[in-house]
Design a protein around this motif. Structure first.
Motif, PDB file in Angstrom:
ATOM      1  N   LEU A 181      12.780  -2.010 -62.968  1.00 43.43           N
ATOM      2  CA  LEU A 181      12.602  -3.437 -62.718  1.00 43.43           C
ATOM      3  C   LEU A 181      11.909  -4.042 -63.925  1.00 43.43           C
ATOM      4  CD1 LEU A 181      12.448  -5.991 -60.855  1.00 43.43           C
ATOM      5  CD2 LEU A 181      10.302  -5.045 -59.969  1.00 43.43           C
ATOM      6  N   THR A 182      12.545  -5.020 -64.564  1.00 43.07           N
ATOM      7  CA  THR A 182      11.959  -5.656 -65.746  1.00 43.07           C
ATOM      8  C   THR A 182      11.828  -7.161 -65.518  1.00 43.07           C
ATOM      9  OG1 THR A 182      14.192  -5.722 -66.723  1.00 43.07           O
ATOM     10  CG2 THR A 182      12.717  -3.955 -67.439  1.00 43.07           C
ATOM     11  N   ALA A 183      10.753  -7.740 -66.065  1.00 44.27           N
ATOM     12  CA  ALA A 183      10.506  -9.172 -65.994  1.00 44.27           C
ATOM     13  C   ALA A 183      10.594  -9.748 -67.399  1.00 44.27           C
ATOM     14  CB  ALA A 183       9.128  -9.445 -65.400  1.00 44.27           C
ATOM     15  N   SER A 184      11.083 -10.982 -67.515  1.00 49.21           N
ATOM     16  CA  SER A 184      11.391 -11.504 -68.848  1.00 49.21           C
ATOM     17  C   SER A 184      11.024 -12.973 -69.006  1.00 49.21           C
ATOM     18  CB  SER A 184      12.890 -11.319 -69.138  1.00 49.21           C
ATOM     19  OG  SER A 184      13.265 -11.947 -70.345  1.00 49.21           O
ATOM     20  N   GLY A 185      10.924 -13.365 -70.271  1.00 48.11           N
ATOM     21  CA  GLY A 185      10.707 -14.762 -70.600  1.00 48.11           C
ATOM     22  C   GLY A 185      11.921 -15.633 -70.372  1.00 48.11           C
ATOM     23  N   ASP A 186      13.072 -15.034 -70.031  1.00 49.03           N
ATOM     24  CA  ASP A 186      14.273 -15.830 -69.730  1.00 49.03           C
ATOM     25  C   ASP A 186      14.285 -16.330 -68.287  1.00 49.03           C
ATOM     26  OD1 ASP A 186      14.865 -13.594 -68.227  1.00 49.03           O
ATOM     27  OD2 ASP A 186      16.460 -12.876 -69.544  1.00 49.03           O
ATOM     28  N   GLN A 187      13.107 -16.256 -67.604  1.00 48.37           N
ATOM     29  CA  GLN A 187      12.890 -16.775 -66.252  1.00 48.37           C
ATOM     30  C   GLN A 187      13.559 -15.909 -65.168  1.00 48.37           C
ATOM     31  OE1 GLN A 187      13.812 -20.956 -65.990  1.00 48.37           O
ATOM     32  NE2 GLN A 187      12.616 -21.473 -67.813  1.00 48.37           N
ATOM     33  N   THR A 188      13.910 -14.675 -65.506  1.00 48.18           N
ATOM     34  CA  THR A 188      14.530 -13.794 -64.522  1.00 48.18           C
ATOM     35  C   THR A 188      13.823 -12.448 -64.495  1.00 48.18           C
ATOM     36  OG1 THR A 188      16.102 -12.757 -66.039  1.00 48.18           O
ATOM     37  CG2 THR A 188      16.775 -14.841 -65.013  1.00 48.18           C
TER      38      THR A 188
END
Length: 495
Positions: A215-222
């Motif tokens: 599970l990864t979180a990103s600056g692309d809002q997703t």
């Protein structure tokens, strides 16, 4: 011609005594070099197993203690002379000082107060001096207890997060500002999988509790959920990083940093698309984590909300609102349906989903600056770190005040707790990584020199308690992750 009053005469005598005291201190300082040289000559003729650098450090520290006690001894003599003078004046001048009557009991109280102040000064000086000695020993012993094992080099920008897989085969995951997440062989340092599904900085990575899913979180809002398949390479003999010399800490320029072209990247498998994309946020998704069981996931965003999702359907189950500013981190309890979120509003919040019909929230205000992370332990404790340079340990049963407070000299980033041994790893803005126990006692500092350790801000730490080679990992904005071997039994025994 005016007659000099008793108080003026006393003041002049005190001034002369202070002047003579100052001269004696100068004489003392002028002979320090001779005394230090004599001490070194004496020690050179003695048998000792200590390295010369350690012996010289000890000589210098003991010399400082000796000088402080010598100065305090001289001050003590002056104070005793002043007390004797006051006693003589009381007997000769009718017990009057500056127009106020002073009884023998009051004089005794005054003298006792002066002695108490001197005693307190002696204690403070002794404590400060001995703490220097203890720190010098800790630096030496920490290098033997905390050993750098492997460096993981290949990212083209700073690494925000590091995590260790919970399933076999155990791999290391890193999340970077270069828009990628990489999976590594812990033993060889080779990149095994490269995830390129995000179009923004990857700010967080967490592994599923039972499956080969990340599970990864990103600056692309997703936030993305993606599957990986890895085959561990055969370990190759590596040089012992702990034999590298060099004790001096130096700043390293950008040209000395890893160039991002790690070995083995040409044939590294690449995952380009996620299984599921979680898209309910209106700002940067700064962190994400799995709830116990892995059927739900929680995300934290700069849009001031945290979201709880159903993993199978990607549907939003709850939107957790209430923070006044951007969120910085989120963490889930390892065995219960509890979530803690941290924020720039100086608070962290505890969300309780144990009752399916309702969820409760508690707000905790224990810091004066951004709460950079708050994490659970297996028991009933929460540990929070902040830009206010403190780390606080809380009891979930009574969250009114922390049960321990750790004060540091630099802002604290994403902390991690070794659950089995209850050891907290603190990564700092000033490139340091320190280890503390849950009661706030400092255990060690990871080595940092011009040849090993991080060269820039350390962003995150992660424990792997069962791995035989590395049991602590750190990552930083110098584009590398580092695997450490912490001899925990020796560390706790030294404590």
């Amino acid at each position: 011609m005016p007659i000099e009053s008793g108080s003026c005469a006393s003041a002049r005598q005190a001034k002369q005594k202070r002047k003579s005291h100052s001269l004696s201190i100068r004489r003392t300082n002028s002979s320090e070099q001779e005394r230090a040289g004599l001490q070194r000559d004496m020690l050179e003729g003695q048998d000792s197993k200590l390295p010369s650098s350690v012996r010289n450090t000890l000589l210098e520290l003991f010399g400082q203690i000796e000088r402080e006690f010598e100065n305090l001894y001289i001050e003590n003599l002056e104070l005793r002379r002043e007390i004797d003078t006051l006693n003589e004046r009381l007997a000769a001048e009718g017990q009057t000082i500056d127009g106020a009557e002073l009884s023998k009991g009051q004089l005794k109280t005054k003298a006792s107060h002066s002695t108490s102040q001197l005693s307190q000064k002696l204690k403070t000086t002794y404590k400060a001096s001995t703490s220097k000695i203890v720190s010098s020993f800790k630096t030496t012993t920490s290098r033997a207890i905390c050993q750098l094992v492997k460096e993981y080099v290949g990212h083209r920008d700073g690494i925000w997060d590091v995590s260790v897989a919970k399933t076999q085969p155990v791999v290391l995951g890193t999340a970077s500002a270069d828009h990628t997440a990489l999976l590594w062989s812990i033993e060889t340092g080779k990149c095994l999988v490269k995830y390129v599904g995000h179009v923004g900085s990857v700010n967080s990575i967490k592994f599923h509790p039972t499956e080969q899913v990340a599970l990864t979180a990103s600056g692309d809002q997703t936030a993305h959920i993606w599957r990986y398949i890895v085959q561990l390479p055969t370990p190759q003999p590596t040089a012992d990083c702990n034999q590298i010399s060099g004790e001096d800490e130096v700043e390293i320029s950008d040209k000395d940093e890893p160039d991002g072209d790690g070995d083995g990247f040409s044939d590294c498998p690449t995952v380009r698309a996620p299984l599921t994309s979680l898209k309910s946020h209106q700002g940067v998704v700064i962190a994400a984590d799995w709830l116990v069981g892995g059927k739900q996931a929680v995300t934290a965003s700069w849009d001031r909300t945290a979201n709880l999702y159903d993993v199978e359907t990607s549907e939003l189950v709850h939107s957790l609102t209430g923070h006044d500013q951007e969120l910085t981190h989120c963490c889930t309890h390892p065995t219960q349906r509890l979530v803690v979120t941290s924020s720039r509003d100086t608070t962290f919040r505890l969300w309780d989903f144990r009752d399916p019909s309702i969820h409760s929230v508690n707000v905790f205000q224990g810091h004066t600056d951004t709460v950079t992370s708050a994490v659970f332990t297996v028991g009933d404790n929460v540990v929070s770190g902040s830009d206010d340079r403190t780390v606080k340990v809380w009891d979930l049963k009574n969250m009114r005040s922390p049960i321990a407070t750790i004060r540091t000299d630099s802002a604290v980033n994403r902390i991690n707790v070794c659950v089995g041994q209850r050891i907290i790893a603190l990564p700092h803005d000033n490139r340091q990584v320190r280890l503390f126990d849950m009661s706030g006692v400092r255990l060690a500092r990871l080595p940092r020199s011009n040849r090993q350790g991080h060269r820039r801000m350390v962003c995150c730490s992660a424990w792997s308690e069962d791995h035989p080679i590395c049991n602590l990992f750190t990552c930083g904005f110098d584009r590398q992750a580092i695997g450490w071997n912490i001899n925990i039994p020796a560390l706790l025994q030294e404590k």
